[in-house]
Structure formats: C-alpha cells, structure tokens
Design a protein around this motif. Structure first.
Motif, PDB file in Angstrom:
ATOM      1  N   GLY B 316       9.056  27.174 -17.627  1.00  0.00           N
ATOM      2  CA  GLY B 316       8.695  25.268 -18.095  1.00  0.00           C
ATOM      3  C   GLY B 316       7.749  24.655 -17.200  1.00  0.00           C
ATOM      4  O   GLY B 316       8.163  23.653 -17.062  1.00  0.00           O
ATOM      5  N   ALA B 317       6.703  25.489 -16.646  1.00  0.00           N
ATOM      6  CA  ALA B 317       5.510  25.010 -15.544  1.00  0.00           C
ATOM      7  C   ALA B 317       4.791  24.672 -16.683  1.00  0.00           C
ATOM      8  O   ALA B 317       4.580  25.293 -16.375  1.00  0.00           O
ATOM      9  N   PHE B 318       4.118  23.031 -16.836  1.00  0.00           N
ATOM     10  CA  PHE B 318       2.981  23.347 -17.638  1.00  0.00           C
ATOM     11  C   PHE B 318       1.807  23.919 -17.249  1.00  0.00           C
ATOM     12  O   PHE B 318       1.003  24.300 -17.593  1.00  0.00           O
ATOM     13  N   ARG B 333       4.958  36.223  -8.988  1.00  0.00           N
ATOM     14  CA  ARG B 333       4.286  35.293  -8.212  1.00  0.00           C
ATOM     15  C   ARG B 333       4.193  33.614  -8.122  1.00  0.00           C
ATOM     16  O   ARG B 333       5.300  33.596  -9.267  1.00  0.00           O
ATOM     17  N   GLU B 336       0.535  28.892  -9.201  1.00  0.00           N
ATOM     18  CA  GLU B 336      -0.826  28.251  -8.942  1.00  0.00           C
ATOM     19  C   GLU B 336      -1.931  29.197  -9.683  1.00  0.00           C
ATOM     20  O   GLU B 336      -2.572  30.671  -9.234  1.00  0.00           O
ATOM     21  N   LYS B 347     -11.496  40.847 -12.874  1.00  0.00           N
ATOM     22  CA  LYS B 347     -10.262  40.890 -12.523  1.00  0.00           C
ATOM     23  C   LYS B 347      -8.649  39.679 -12.510  1.00  0.00           C
ATOM     24  O   LYS B 347      -9.141  38.241 -12.322  1.00  0.00           O
ATOM     25  N   TYR B 350      -3.432  41.200 -11.744  1.00  0.00           N
ATOM     26  CA  TYR B 350      -2.457  42.268 -11.070  1.00  0.00           C
ATOM     27  C   TYR B 350      -4.086  43.444 -10.325  1.00  0.00           C
ATOM     28  O   TYR B 350      -4.786  44.569  -9.749  1.00  0.00           O
ATOM     29  N   ASP B 351      -5.235  41.749 -10.374  1.00  0.00           N
ATOM     30  CA  ASP B 351      -6.724  42.153 -10.005  1.00  0.00           C
ATOM     31  C   ASP B 351      -7.518  43.042 -11.022  1.00  0.00           C
ATOM     32  O   ASP B 351      -8.370  43.781 -10.388  1.00  0.00           O
ATOM     33  N   GLU B 489       3.427  17.919 -13.183  1.00  0.00           N
ATOM     34  CA  GLU B 489       3.062  18.989 -13.245  1.00  0.00           C
ATOM     35  C   GLU B 489       1.921  19.654 -12.554  1.00  0.00           C
ATOM     36  O   GLU B 489       2.109  20.816 -12.744  1.00  0.00           O
ATOM     37  N   SER B 490       1.798  19.290 -12.010  1.00  0.00           N
ATOM     38  CA  SER B 490       0.428  19.086 -11.054  1.00  0.00           C
ATOM     39  C   SER B 490       1.506  20.579 -10.032  1.00  0.00           C
ATOM     40  O   SER B 490       2.088  20.599  -9.893  1.00  0.00           O
ATOM     41  N   CYS B 491       0.626  21.830  -9.570  1.00  0.00           N
ATOM     42  CA  CYS B 491       1.143  21.983  -8.828  1.00  0.00           C
ATOM     43  C   CYS B 491       1.027  21.926  -7.550  1.00  0.00           C
ATOM     44  O   CYS B 491       1.919  22.491  -6.823  1.00  0.00           O
ATOM     45  N   GLY B 492       0.504  21.304  -7.420  1.00  0.00           N
ATOM     46  CA  GLY B 492       0.118  20.867  -5.468  1.00  0.00           C
ATOM     47  C   GLY B 492      -0.679  21.578  -4.095  1.00  0.00           C
ATOM     48  O   GLY B 492      -0.048  21.756  -3.407  1.00  0.00           O
ATOM     49  N   LYS B 493      -1.222  22.771  -5.275  1.00  0.00           N
ATOM     50  CA  LYS B 493      -1.774  23.615  -4.529  1.00  0.00           C
ATOM     51  C   LYS B 493      -2.793  22.797  -3.628  1.00  0.00           C
ATOM     52  O   LYS B 493      -2.903  22.670  -2.011  1.00  0.00           O
TER      53      LYS B 493
END
Lengths: 281, 645
Positions: B316-318, B333, B336, B347, B350-351, B489-493
């Motif tokens: 549910g994250a935009f 994970r 972000e 990549k 899983y890269d 909805e910003s991930c905040g990173k």
C-alpha cells in the motif's frame, strides 16, 4: 548480493588490478580514474572537498543527504546542458565532466542545509555546514526539538554491516524515524552511535560497568589483566559467532573481521569500541 | 461456462483449434447478456443483478426456449470487467446488437428478459440519455454514444467484453494469437524489433520507449533476466491498470509471456497493490489456469520455452510504484528508491538484469504482435504512438475509463467524450499525471495529449489520471491537497522530498489561512526548484509539479490569497464568510441547521449570520432554497451560484 562500494583503498586496488581506467575532468582538471568508481571517491583522492553526511566508505552508498550533489556533463551533450547528480552514487565514465562547486551546486546545497537546519536546529554539525553556505538561520519553519537526527541511515546500514540489523527506519515521509524495533537484536556495540555524523544517538559507554544505548542496559566485560573494557557479552558472543561462521580461528583473525566497518574517517572513534585483544573468557 | 478443458495444449495448433471451436459455438449465440462487474458497478450491486438475471432466465426457461433461446447454446450471460462509463452504472449490455442499459437495478432483469429478449422491445427507462447540447433523446446502442464512439480501445480491448475468469472467453476474443505468432513465426529479435517499430512508450509514467528498454536488456550479457509487471497503480483517481487486471487478466499475462519469449526470461513477477484484491484473485486464477493448460511452466506449447509468473502484493505504499523501490519491496526490503544511474536492465532485482513494464504497456504488446507494429504506430502523434487509457474523473459529466489515440486534445477528451463539466459550469483546470502531475488551465484545452506536449506545458502524462475541475475549485487548495497526499507517501529517504514537502505544505497552509506574506511565492519556487533537480527519485523530482504548475498558470489566485487575503473561488474556510442577502424569505431552515447557532432571525424576517460564531461550514448555503446565502471573500461576493471573479 549486497556490494560494498569501492573505498579509497579499493579504488587504488582497482587501479592496480585492472587496467580499465577512464579519463574525466573534475573542476577543470583532467584525471584518470578506475571505470565505475564513484565521483565522490575520485574527488576525495584529489583532495577536492565535496560535503557529504550519509556516505561512509565502509557502507553501501545511499544518497539520502543530497549534499554531495555535483553537476555533470556527458560527452555528446549540448554545451549548455548540465545535470545535477549524486556524486556518492554516480559511476565515472570516459569523457565525463564534473563541476563540484558551481553556482547551481552551491544553491542546492544551500537549500538542503536550510531544510536540515529547520529539522535539527540544535545540531552543531548542520549549523556549521549551513554557515559555510551562507545560511545563518533557517528560512523555514523550525522544528522545536533537541533531536539531531538527519535520517542519513548510517546507523541502519552500519548495524546491517555489523550483522545485527537491529536498527530500522520506521514510518515514512516527514514522520520517518530511526529506532530499534527488536531490542534483543541490539548488542550494545555502539557502532551506530559512533558513526552518527550528528551525534544523535544517546548512549552511556561505561557507567560503573554498565552500558546504556537505545534504552537498553548492558553488562560490560573487562580484560582481567589490563582492566580494559572489551565490550558487552552480547557483542563478544556475536563477534565470536561471526568469526566461527566464516571458519576463522578465534581470536587472531577476528580483528580483521570486527574491523570491517573500521575505515578511514571514523577509525579513531571506532578504535574505542572495536578493539578486542583477548578472548572473552 | 467452460473454464478450459483441463488438459494441457500440446502445441500451438491445438490452442488455435480450440479457439476456432469456441468461436464456432459462439456464432450460434442470439443474445449475450454482459453485466459490468467493474469496481463501480460491483459497488452498486452488479452481483445481485447477475443473480437476478440467472433467476429470471430459469423462470422463463420455457418461453425463452419457444423463442429459440436456450442458455449456453443460443443465449449466454456473463460478468465482465469495467465498461468504462462508471457514472451510469450498473451497466448491462446485450450483444451482438449492442444495446446499452444504464443504472440497472435487480428488478430490471425481469423487464429485460421479458421485453428485450422475448419481445425484442427496449426498456426505455434504462437507456442512455443524450445531453441537451447534443439534442437530448434516448440512445439504444453504445456505438452511438459519443463516450464510446470516440474511443479507440487497444489496452482495454477485452475489458468489458470477456469474462475475466474464463480462458475460453479470452481465446474466443482472439487471445493468445499474438503469443502464438511470436512463438511460432518470429525470432526473439523480431519481437523486440516489432515493439521498437510500434513506438510503444512506457504507460506507467516516464514514457521510456519499451522497445529500447528490451533491446538494451538483450545486449546485457547475463544468463538471467527478470521480468516484472508493475501493477502498483497508486495515483488517487486512477484505475486504468486496475480495470485491465480485473477485467482482462489474460492479456496482461500474454504480454508478459511475449516479453519473456523475446528476452529469454524464465521468471517473472507481477507486483499488484494490496488494495486490489479482485485483481489479485483474477490474475491468480488466470495463472493457475494457464499452468494447467500448458501455457505457463515448462515446455510451453511444446516449444521448449519455460516461464513462471508469481504475484507479489504491495503493502500500500505509493512509492513502491517507483520501479527501484518496487524491486526492493519484492526483495523483502524497505521500499525506498535508489538512484538509477545504473539502469535496471543492468542491475535491477537482486542486482540482476531486470525489465520492468507497466500493466498497460504489457497489455498493448499482444495487440502489437497480432496486428502489426505499423498498425499501432499509425495511431498517435509525433513521438507518442498508439493509444492511451485515461481515468476521467472530477467535475466531468461522464466520469469513467476511456482510451483514445495519443494526440487527441484535452477539449475532445473532456467535452466530447466526457460530456463537459457538471451543471455546465465553466472549466477551470485539468490535472493530469497523478498527484505529482500538473494543472493545466482553460487556454491549454486545445493541447494535444501526448507525452512531450504535456511535459512541455508543465504537466505530465503520468499513468493516465485526469482530474477535471470547475470554477469552484481553489487552485492553492488543490496544490495543498496533492502536497498533503505526497507527504503521506514520500518514503522519507532524501532531504528535499521529505523536508521540502513539509515546508511547502506549511507555507501553503499559511497562505490559505490568510497568513501569507510577500516573498512566500519566491521562497516556494526556490524550494521547488531544489526538490525538482535535487531529489533522489522521480517521485521527489515531480513532487513539486502541483505547486509549480498552479503558480505558473494561476499566480493571480495565489497573490489574491497572499495580498488581499481573499480566496476567489470561495473555498478556503479561513478566508471566506457567509452572508445572507435580500432573497431571504425568513424560512428558518438555515437557522435550524446551523451547527454553531450562528444564525439569528425570526420567521419571515431577514436572517443574519454572526461572523464570530460562524465556522464557515457552508451548511446554511446548501440547505437554502432561495439562493439567499452568499460567500464573501476579501469583501467581495464570490458566491458559488453567482459568477465567480
């Protein structure tokens, strides 16, 4: 899966091991660099100062603090066109031109520091940096807080590197914060606190044989001969476990293992916690 | 209805033979009842309507038989995906004649069976009514309704046509022709060339040419390439991908299968947002059916190709609609984004090399292979080829799901297809491209809708949301609304997005509450510039668009808020006052409804609102039958029912 970014040492090693070098121009200087190295590292080697708060040589690059932005121009682009990129994440390629301190770069750093100052008005580190970019007081709405966390997530990544993954970012957006959701996972190694660029993680290293961090209290193990504090029992057990898992003999090779996050910038701080001379029994 | 015969298809010919057999069976159908079971119609009771039709058909079995109608041979019924005109739901259509019933209730099933099926008469009351500008009157067939006749459906070709749970239905509609053609007649390289030649650009927002993405994946020398379908449609008011996944899951999978063949992928993920349980259900059913039918798994159609498709549900994250955050989410994970200086085709997950496309893009691929790249490229304009689905919402008469060739103007979409603005009020702005898109004013109505034109105008194509606003909309308030959405909805990173959004919101809050100062706009513009160039991912880079585009086109409105402490649209509660005018008959209704007892007055005497007690809720205005309540802002009447400044 996860790759540690090339450090200065690695950069030197890559240059000696592979012949694949590229020529780039940084601030008017033509230099050779290993293909794929990040701009921030190449600049560091040339003693060109690019401010950065979330980059750490021993950790996966992250790109959150937005201070290390630089302007670039790829070969073939129109002469007037430049792009702002994150130097801690941008791999160099042949013919790349880089400006680390242009007007656009400085303006962006200024706004970013202005925003950070509004977030953590009590942080000296941010205050000093902001002043360097001409920001004496934030022009935005200041948070009323003593907290100095700038959400660089170095603690999160460091704890991952230590092998505990005890620290996590929680929530998202402006409400995002750092915490230890599972207190059992924390081993009181203090790596997070010592790597924190703004000293935002409160701890008491040694108070009458007790250590406190993340609201958790630890016992301390002391070397019987020298009286030196070796660490918490949980930490020593963790290091031993990791060494054993990797088939290393305890304790000689362990020094190398435990020092995995011990790299140049914070090595003096780390020395206080990372040294283990003797087995814990 | 048969859901497949349970035995795997040995080869492509067996599959095509079955499709022919079903089509031959279908040719005998005299009537097919299609009940729309899209989200809107389901909410309005489509299931109950379906049950009632089944009841009515069995109750009228004898009469129907007399009329030559027997269920499953000459008469069929089914629930389909979204028909598009959600405003008029629940929708029931009759094929092959194309009769279109709107606002159907369960009790209408009896009338439709008795009158339309048995006697060939129409149920007038449930027919679509043309607007008065178009001369009014009832229309029988949907092909005659401008909403439908002006559309060209490629991505939505089967939505509202097929039963999404039936493989047979999909085969009858021409499903898997594209896949069979790719598999048996084309080399992987030819498939990629076809997608390149079609000019298909990513429908998820960025508009990156899909063919070029596939080509660069072919050049990467690695054993394994991941395929991901992005079904994390998170824009408020957007439901194109949802309609496709719910209403035509097999086409999404067919597109992925063709891509897997072209790229040599053996593992694919379908990332679907948590809020779309029906989409997940239909997709999973489709995957299971295809595995049983030998179309997924090992040695597909005996051609040696292997493919496994799995569904990953977003939380549910935009931000997880952003491709690199989506990949981290699949990895387990924190979702972000990362900087994409090294692209996902090199990549990604899983890269490892990863090709990610949006639901709508994948859905276009089978049509491109089946009907040819030239056909797809013949539609559209400049560097935007083909068609694009939009969800048309807001103050427009026909809200719903549409698809048009690229290059149609905003005016054609809003007025011709959408039927114009509700209550024929003046058009003020249209917001395209989701929360981080931009708002375009009336003088941009004749802009052709394509990727590059919209971007140049300060808006963007985005995933295809289109929110229409009338003159009762305050643009500062709109900008504040979208910034508020993005804060959540910003991930905040990274700093510009996380801290910048909060500061922009603070300043907009200040402005809308009458505390704006000179210099605020410049401060906002400076901050927006840094967010745009200095953020890490596309969400942060585009987050300021709602603000920058409204400042660009509606600067005077911002200035009115700041300088004159006035909201010209009469929206911002802190800047408006309600006042009772001479039309008041003293009926006491507003006085009775006022929650703060701010209105005083006696029967048949002019009422008065006490400014200090009034909380600007607007209830008095909505209950007044005599248009006797005005909105005043900055000393000027800006009433909703009067002409607006």
């Amino acid at each position: 899966m996860r790759k540690v970014r090339p450090t200065l040492d690695d950069t030197a090693r890559m240059m000696s091991e592979t012949n694949e070098t590229v020529t780039i121009t940084i601030d008017g200087r033509d230099v050779e660099a290993p293909a794929g190295a990040y701009i921030l590292d190449v600049a560091g080697e040339l003693d060109i100062d690019i401010p950065s708060l979330c980059a750490h040589p021993g950790l996966e690059p992250f790109g959150a603090c937005r201070l290390c932005v630089v302007e670039i121009q790829k070969p073939g682009w129109d002469d007037w066109y430049r792009q702002l990129v994150t130097s801690c994440l941008y791999p160099v390629a042949d013919g790349l031109k880089v400006w680390t301190n242009s007007e656009e770069v400085r303006r962006n750093r200024e706004v970013v520091l202005d925003l950070q100052l509004a977030r953590v008005p009590k942080s000296d580190v941010i205050g000093d940096l902001a002043r360097e970019y001409g920001v004496e007081r934030t022009s935005y709405a200041e948070r009323d807080t003593d907290d100095t966390c700038i959400m660089c997530a170095i603690c999160v990544r460091a704890c991952d590197a230590v092998g505990r993954s005890a620290i996590a970012t929680l929530s998202r957006g402006p409400d995002k914060y750092v915490d230890v959701p599972d207190k059992d996972a924390c081993i009181g190694c203090l790596v997070c606190a010592h790597l924190c660029p703004t000293d935002a993680i409160a701890f008491v290293a040694d108070d009458n044989g007790k250590r406190t961090i993340w609201d958790k209290q630890f016992d301390l193990v002391t070397d019987e001969r020298t009286g030196e504090v070796l660490g918490t029992p949980e930490y020593l057990e963790h290091v031993r476990q990791r060494a054993t898992d990797r088939g290393l003999r305890w304790p000689d090779e362990m020094k190398h293992e435990s020092a995995k996050v011990k790299r140049r910038t914070y090595s003096s701080k780390l020395a206080r916690v990372g040294r283990i001379e003797e087995p814990a029994e | 209805m048969s859901k497949g015969n349970g035995r795997p298809f040995r080869d492509a010919n067996a599959l095509l033979a079955r499709a022919d057999r079903i089509r031959a069976q279908r040719a005998k159908l005299k009537h097919e009842i299609r009940i729309c079971a899209g989200p809107g119609c389901l909410a309005l009771g489509a299931r109950a309507i379906h049950e009632e039709f089944l009841t009515q058909i069995s109750e009228h079995k004898a009469e129907l038989k007399q009329a030559g109608l027997a269920l499953n041979t000459t008469l069929a019924e089914k629930c389909t995906g979204c028909h598009g005109m959600c405003e008029a739901g629940p929708i029931v259509t009759l094929e092959p004649e194309g009769t279109f019933y709107t606002g159907v209730k369960p009790r209408d099933a009896k009338k439709i069976v008795e009158r339309t099926l048995l006697k060939g008469e129409l149920v007038d009351k449930r027919l679509y009514e043309l607007g008065h500008q178009r001369g009014g009157g009832k229309v029988e067939k949907y092909a005659d309704i401008p909403f439908y006749s002006l559309q060209v459906r490629v991505a939505l070709r089967n939505v509202g046509v097929v039963d999404p749970t039936s493989l047979d239905d999909f085969l009858a509609a021409g499903g898997f022709r594209g896949f069979v053609r790719a598999l048996s007649e084309m080399t992987p390289d030819e498939v990629v060339t076809a997608v390149e030649d079609s000019g298909l650009r990513g429908r998820g927002g960025a508009g990156f040419p899909s063919g070029r993405k596939w080509r660069s994946a072919l050049r990467v020398k690695e054993d394994r390439v991941w395929l991901i379908c992005n079904g994390d449609e998170g824009d408020p008011g957007a439901f194109m991908d949802r309609a496709i996944m719910e209403g035509d899951p097999y086409s999404v999978l067919e597109g992925m299968m063709i891509a897997a063949y072209a790229l040599g992928a053996t593992d694919a993920w379908l990332y679907v947002r948590h809020e779309y349980p029906l989409a997940v259900k239909h997709l999973q059913m489709a995957i299971d059916t295809l595995e049983n039918a030998g179309l997924l798994g090992d040695d597909i159609l005996g051609a040696g190709m292997s493919l496994r498709i799995r569904i990953s549900r977003g939380g549910g994250a935009f931000v997880c609609g952003e491709s690199s955050a989506l990949m981290r989410s699949i990895e387990g994970r924190v979702g972000e984004p990362r900087a994409k200086y090294v692209r996902s085709v090199e990549k990604g997950l899983y890269d490892q090399p990863t090709v990610l496309n949006n639901v709508e893009s994948f859905t276009c691929v089978p049509a491109i292979i089946d009907r040819g790249a030239e056909w797809f490229a013949s539609m559209g304009r400049d560097k935007s080829r083909g068609t694009k689905a939009f969800s048309l919402v807001g103050k427009v008469k026909h809200t719903g799901l549409i698809e048009v060739p690229m290059g149609r103007t905003l005016r054609e979409i809003i007025y011709d297809i959408g039927g114009g603005i509700i209550d024929d009020r003046p058009f003020k702005a249209v917001q395209t491209g989701g929360p981080s898109g931009g708002c375009l004013p009336a003088d941009k109505l004749d802009l052709p809708v394509d990727f590059d034109t919209l971007t140049r105008a300060g808006a963007m194509m985005g995933s295809g949301g289109m929110i229409v606003m009338d003159d009762h909309t305050c643009m500062v308030d709109v900008a504040k609304y979208f910034i508020h959405f993005l804060i959540g909805e910003s991930c905040g990173k990274c700093v510009p997005c996380r801290e910048g959004l909060r500061q922009v919101h603070d300043m907009l809050e200040k402005i809308t509450s009458g505390r704006g100062e000179d210099g605020d706009l410049e401060k906002i513009e400076r901050l927006c510039h840094t967010m745009e160039v200095g953020s890490l991912c596309a969400l942060g880079k585009s987050a300021p668009y709602p603000v920058t585009s409204t400042i660009r086109y509606f600067r005077a409105e911002y200035e009115a808020h700041i300088r004159d402490k006035m909201c010209p649209a009469g929206v911002c509660p802190d800047l408006i006052m309600y006042e009772i005018n001479k039309e008041c008959t003293g009926c006491l209704i507003c006085k009775d409804h006022c929650p703060t007892e701010a209105i005083s007055g006696e029967k048949k005497k002019l009422h008065v609102i006490d400014e200090d007690a009034c909380i600007s809720c607007g209830i008095c205005m909505s209950v007044c039958k005599f248009d006797a309540v005005d909105i005043k802002s900055g000393g000027v009447i800006v009433s909703r029912d009067e002409a607006v400044v």
